[in-house]
Design an enzyme around this catalytic site. Sequence first.
Site, PDB file in Angstrom:
ATOM      1  N   ASP A  98       0.856  -1.150  -0.038  1.00 33.27           N
ATOM      2  CA  ASP A  98      -0.007   0.093  -0.069  1.00 33.27           C
ATOM      3  C   ASP A  98       1.065   1.320  -0.020  1.00 33.27           C
ATOM      4  O   ASP A  98       1.069   2.000   1.055  1.00 33.27           O
ATOM      5  CB  ASP A  98      -0.908  -0.002   1.093  1.00 33.27           C
ATOM      6  CG  ASP A  98      -2.071   1.143   1.114  1.00 33.27           C
ATOM      7  OD1 ASP A  98      -2.112   1.558   0.263  1.00 33.27           O
ATOM      8  OD2 ASP A  98      -2.930   1.213   2.225  1.00 33.27           O
ATOM      9  N   LYS A  99       1.569   1.630  -1.328  1.00 31.62           N
ATOM     10  CA  LYS A  99       2.362   2.663  -1.289  1.00 31.62           C
ATOM     11  C   LYS A  99       1.889   3.927  -0.844  1.00 31.62           C
ATOM     12  O   LYS A  99       2.445   4.912  -0.220  1.00 31.62           O
ATOM     13  CB  LYS A  99       2.986   2.552  -2.655  1.00 31.62           C
ATOM     14  CG  LYS A  99       3.830   1.453  -3.097  1.00 31.62           C
ATOM     15  CD  LYS A  99       4.245   1.625  -4.640  1.00 31.62           C
ATOM     16  CE  LYS A  99       5.127   0.235  -4.837  1.00 31.62           C
ATOM     17  NZ  LYS A  99       6.445   0.417  -4.252  1.00 31.62           N
ATOM     18  N   THR A 139       7.007   2.670  -0.309  1.00 28.91           N
ATOM     19  CA  THR A 139       7.859   3.514   0.009  1.00 28.91           C
ATOM     20  C   THR A 139       7.507   4.862  -0.818  1.00 28.91           C
ATOM     21  O   THR A 139       6.918   4.810  -1.853  1.00 28.91           O
ATOM     22  CB  THR A 139       9.294   3.277  -0.703  1.00 28.91           C
ATOM     23  OG1 THR A 139       9.971   2.135   0.061  1.00 28.91           O
ATOM     24  CG2 THR A 139      10.185   4.453  -0.608  1.00 28.91           C
ATOM     25  N   ASN A 169       9.747  -7.834  -8.286  1.00 29.26           N
ATOM     26  CA  ASN A 169       9.595  -6.764  -8.602  1.00 29.26           C
ATOM     27  C   ASN A 169      10.644  -5.805  -9.043  1.00 29.26           C
ATOM     28  O   ASN A 169      11.725  -5.853  -8.439  1.00 29.26           O
ATOM     29  CB  ASN A 169       8.693  -6.116  -7.666  1.00 29.26           C
ATOM     30  CG  ASN A 169       9.507  -5.172  -6.647  1.00 29.26           C
ATOM     31  OD1 ASN A 169       9.593  -3.944  -6.898  1.00 29.26           O
ATOM     32  ND2 ASN A 169       9.828  -5.904  -5.387  1.00 29.26           N
ATOM     33  N   SER A 221      16.190  -0.828  -1.359  1.00 24.05           N
ATOM     34  CA  SER A 221      15.736  -1.203  -2.813  1.00 24.05           C
ATOM     35  C   SER A 221      16.868  -1.323  -3.959  1.00 24.05           C
ATOM     36  O   SER A 221      17.373  -0.513  -3.962  1.00 24.05           O
ATOM     37  CB  SER A 221      14.639  -0.306  -3.207  1.00 24.05           C
ATOM     38  OG  SER A 221      14.306  -0.579  -4.497  1.00 24.05           O
ATOM     39  N   THR A 270       4.452 -10.921   0.505  1.00 19.27           N
ATOM     40  CA  THR A 270       4.370 -11.838  -0.588  1.00 19.27           C
ATOM     41  C   THR A 270       3.417 -12.999  -0.046  1.00 19.27           C
ATOM     42  O   THR A 270       2.613 -13.321  -0.655  1.00 19.27           O
ATOM     43  CB  THR A 270       5.881 -12.521  -0.844  1.00 19.27           C
ATOM     44  OG1 THR A 270       6.713 -11.440  -1.206  1.00 19.27           O
ATOM     45  CG2 THR A 270       5.691 -13.462  -2.125  1.00 19.27           C
TER      46      THR A 270
END
Length: 361
Positions: free
Chosen positions: A70-71, A91, A116, A181, A324
Amino acid sequence: MYRRLLRPALFRLDPEDAHHLTLRALGLASAVPAWPSLVRRLTAPTDLRLTQTLWGRTFSSPLGLAAGLDKNGEAVPAFGALGFGFVEVGTVTPRAQPGNARPRLFRLPSDEALINRMGFNNAGAEALQGQLAAHFARPVPVWVNIGKNKVTPNEEAVQDYREAVRVLQAVADAFVVNVSSPNTPGLRALQAAGDLAALVRAVLDEVEAGRVRTLSRPPVLVKLAPDLHPADFEASVGAVLEAGADGLIIGNTTLRREGLTHPRRGETGGLSGRPLTARSTELVRAAYRLTRGRMPIVGVGGIFTAEDAYAKIRAGARLVEVYTALIYEGPGLPARLNRDLARLLARDGVRHLTEAVGVDL
């Protein structure tokens, strides 16, 4: 029901389209005033052995939702209603950005994994601030994962993190500094001990500066990658500790591909899910040893069962997060993990979750 009916239908869709559809549905549910509180009555953890207080905040469960799902904070009440003890959004970057080109999200069902290369796609800090401010009645603490914009050079990255803090401090129960990331060029270089210590100090300074204005002092955690060389990992953990951060998240997605069987295993991006289970637990244990238990650790990576979560807690984690597994197991996962974790504590005669932290060193 999810595994038999909903998952097959969702897995026929493009992974990102399925993601957006699910978020839209949860966002609509979040907007129905009675729905989140009604669902939470059925799913909320009630076993007091799972409750703990960290940084002055109460967590009814050690289980949280990891960043990335839920960015933009669209469905915080709905996720809070599912049985999570906290929700991490983002993020988020100071300015909105589209992320990398599609396709950028891939399922690997035979490996129970995802790859991703999203690239911090998000609506920006101001938009997230508006979303979180609208969720004034929160069932659980909400953490905000912050990063730098892709166009911002590393030499100016500190300003991006500070700006995100300025915009979001009033609505964040904690900040997570994301320097791990693999999908933003150069970002992982910020994990180098000297750069990382300076960045953490700058974020802490910004939080302290906003304390009077926002009447809040959210804790600051740092999220590290699972791919660091052992010496670099030790240096980064030391830098986080020395800079005065409030906690560590171990870890992010990995670039490793050992043992995968799915045809899409060669896709560029960060791997998450079952293949990270053992590696992330090993790194939690290493971080606990390095910090000597002085800093709360959040364990992330490959948690599908209560046994997976319990292993990370026994390795040194105070809290754990999933992402996940929620895609593969569905919305009933948090409540099931809470029930099963309480049973594991009872089986082992553990009176409270905190008694199990770090016992497997």
